[in-house]
Design a protein around this motif. Structure first.
Motif, short mmCIF file in Angstrom:
data_model
loop_
_atom_site.label_atom_id
_atom_site.label_comp_id
_atom_site.label_asym_id
_atom_site.label_seq_id
_atom_site.Cartn_x
_atom_site.Cartn_y
_atom_site.Cartn_z
N GLN A 78 0.87 -1.20 0.13
CA GLN A 78 0.03 -0.01 -0.14
C GLN A 78 0.80 1.15 -0.18
N ALA A 79 2.00 1.47 0.66
CA ALA A 79 2.72 2.38 0.73
C ALA A 79 3.50 2.60 -0.40
N LEU A 80 3.61 1.53 -1.36
CA LEU A 80 4.40 1.68 -2.52
C LEU A 80 3.36 1.91 -3.81
N GLY A 81 2.19 1.86 -3.47
CA GLY A 81 1.14 1.97 -4.59
C GLY A 81 0.74 0.82 -5.39
N ILE A 82 1.14 -0.53 -4.80
CA ILE A 82 0.94 -1.65 -5.62
C ILE A 82 0.20 -2.61 -4.97
N ALA A 83 -0.33 -3.43 -5.92
CA ALA A 83 -1.13 -4.70 -5.03
C ALA A 83 -1.27 -6.08 -5.79
N THR A 84 -1.58 -6.96 -5.41
CA THR A 84 -1.45 -8.17 -6.15
C THR A 84 -2.93 -8.84 -6.59
N VAL A 85 -2.99 -9.33 -7.66
CA VAL A 85 -3.99 -9.85 -8.28
C VAL A 85 -4.14 -11.47 -7.81
N ARG A 86 -5.14 -12.14 -7.52
CA ARG A 86 -4.90 -13.52 -7.01
C ARG A 86 -5.90 -14.15 -7.78
N VAL A 87 -5.72 -15.23 -8.51
CA VAL A 87 -6.57 -16.04 -9.28
C VAL A 87 -6.79 -17.30 -8.62
N ARG A 88 -7.85 -17.60 -8.07
CA ARG A 88 -7.89 -18.97 -7.59
C ARG A 88 -8.83 -19.79 -8.66
N THR A 89 -8.53 -21.05 -8.85
CA THR A 89 -9.14 -21.82 -9.95
C THR A 89 -9.80 -23.28 -9.22
N ALA A 90 -10.19 -24.01 -10.24
CA ALA A 90 -10.90 -24.87 -9.66
C ALA A 90 -10.04 -26.15 -8.78
N ALA A 91 -8.88 -26.14 -9.10
CA ALA A 91 -7.64 -26.77 -8.25
C ALA A 91 -7.38 -26.28 -7.20
N SER A 92 -7.43 -26.64 -5.99
CA SER A 92 -7.12 -25.92 -4.75
C SER A 92 -5.68 -25.35 -4.60
N THR A 93 -4.59 -26.25 -5.35
CA THR A 93 -3.28 -25.87 -5.36
C THR A 93 -2.76 -25.05 -6.38
N ALA A 94 -3.72 -24.68 -7.51
CA ALA A 94 -3.43 -24.23 -8.26
C ALA A 94 -3.70 -22.49 -8.51
N ASP A 95 -3.08 -21.92 -7.71
CA ASP A 95 -3.49 -20.37 -7.35
C ASP A 95 -2.34 -19.58 -8.27
N THR A 96 -3.01 -18.63 -9.04
CA THR A 96 -2.05 -17.89 -9.93
C THR A 96 -2.01 -16.14 -9.03
N ARG A 97 -0.87 -15.62 -9.21
CA ARG A 97 -0.71 -14.26 -8.60
C ARG A 97 -0.09 -13.55 -9.83
N VAL A 98 -0.59 -12.11 -9.94
CA VAL A 98 0.11 -11.19 -10.81
C VAL A 98 0.45 -10.13 -9.59
N VAL A 99 1.69 -10.08 -9.31
CA VAL A 99 2.20 -9.35 -8.43
C VAL A 99 2.80 -7.77 -8.94
N GLY A 100 2.66 -6.88 -8.06
CA GLY A 100 3.49 -5.73 -8.24
C GLY A 100 2.77 -4.80 -9.25
N LEU A 101 1.36 -4.86 -9.34
CA LEU A 101 0.54 -4.03 -10.17
C LEU A 101 0.18 -2.83 -9.55
N PRO A 102 0.21 -1.54 -10.28
CA PRO A 102 -0.40 -0.53 -9.72
C PRO A 102 -1.81 -0.69 -9.36
N LEU A 103 -2.18 0.09 -8.06
CA LEU A 103 -3.54 -0.30 -7.76
C LEU A 103 -4.58 -0.11 -8.50
N ALA A 104 -4.62 0.95 -9.21
CA ALA A 104 -5.79 1.06 -10.27
C ALA A 104 -5.53 -0.04 -11.58
N ASP A 105 -4.37 -0.44 -11.76
CA ASP A 105 -4.18 -1.25 -12.84
C ASP A 105 -4.82 -2.90 -12.36
N ALA A 106 -4.60 -2.99 -10.96
CA ALA A 106 -4.91 -4.45 -10.47
C ALA A 106 -6.50 -4.27 -10.26
#
Length: 200
Positions: A154-182
């Motif tokens: 939050q201090a750096l103005g970034i966020a992480t978009v987390r995608v959870r799929t049907a498989a509980s162990t297959a989570d995908t993250r897009v890290v370091g995006l500007p908050l508005a883009d996230a």
């Protein structure tokens, strides 16, 4: 199979008995770009280029790793001094300093390795410095898409978009995006997930 011969001057390349084109001459730039190379294996999809992440991600990694090295180094030095081992305390502090410097420079490589691409039917994600990875997530498999940001993000103005799929162990993250883009990416992925899952 007949023997492959060199290409006659000004003529077409000769072919072997199995119909494969003969390759002659030294390995050059064309060989490096041929399908099957490492870069080809981690290439972006044909209909979407890689979207790279801002340098704020590198600073996030640097601050996190520096704080970890400081905590581990300081705690180790204090314990070794209490045990009457000043020489080992100095060695330990030196090793942690070297580790902090190496991790500081690797943070930039880490940030530049990350990329994502929104293809027509899948989300592509690539990352990794020592071990490169390419993750492909079909939109129809996405179940939950959310945005998270810890205090430092939050201090750096970034966020992480987390995608959870049907498989509980297959989570995908897009890290370091500007908050508005996230937030915008979350909304797009959620809309595509709903469209593909309902067959629209």
């Amino acid at each position: 199979m007949e023997e492959i011969r060199e290409r006659p001057a000004g003529g077409e390349p000769e072919r072997s008995a199995d119909g494969l084109q003969a390759r002659t001459g030294p390995v050059g730039a064309a060989d490096e770009a041929r399908p099957g190379s490492v870069d080809d294996a981690f290439a972006a999809p044909a209909d979407a280029p890689w979207q790279r992440l801002p340098t704020a991600l590198a600073w996030y990694r640097r601050l996190v790793t520096s704080a970890a090295c400081l905590a581990v180094g300081g705690g180790g030095v204090l314990l070794l001094l209490l045990w009457g081992q000043p020489l080992l305390a100095g060695v330990w502090a030196g090793l942690l300093l070297v580790a902090a410097v190496v991790l500081w420079f690797l943070a930039g490589r880490f940030q530049r390795s990350w990329g994502y691409a929104e293809a027509s039917a899948e989300l592509y994600l690539t990352y990794g410095v020592l071990v490169r990875q390419l993750v492909v997530v079909p939109y129809g498999r996405m179940q939950v898409v959310d945005v998270t940001a810890d205090l430092l993000e939050q201090a750096l103005g970034i966020a992480t978009v987390r995608v959870r799929t049907a498989a509980s162990t297959a989570d995908t993250r897009v890290v370091g995006l500007p908050l508005a883009d996230a937030v915008q990416l979350r909304d797009r992925l959620a809309a595509r997930s709903e469209s593909f899952s309902t067959g629209l």
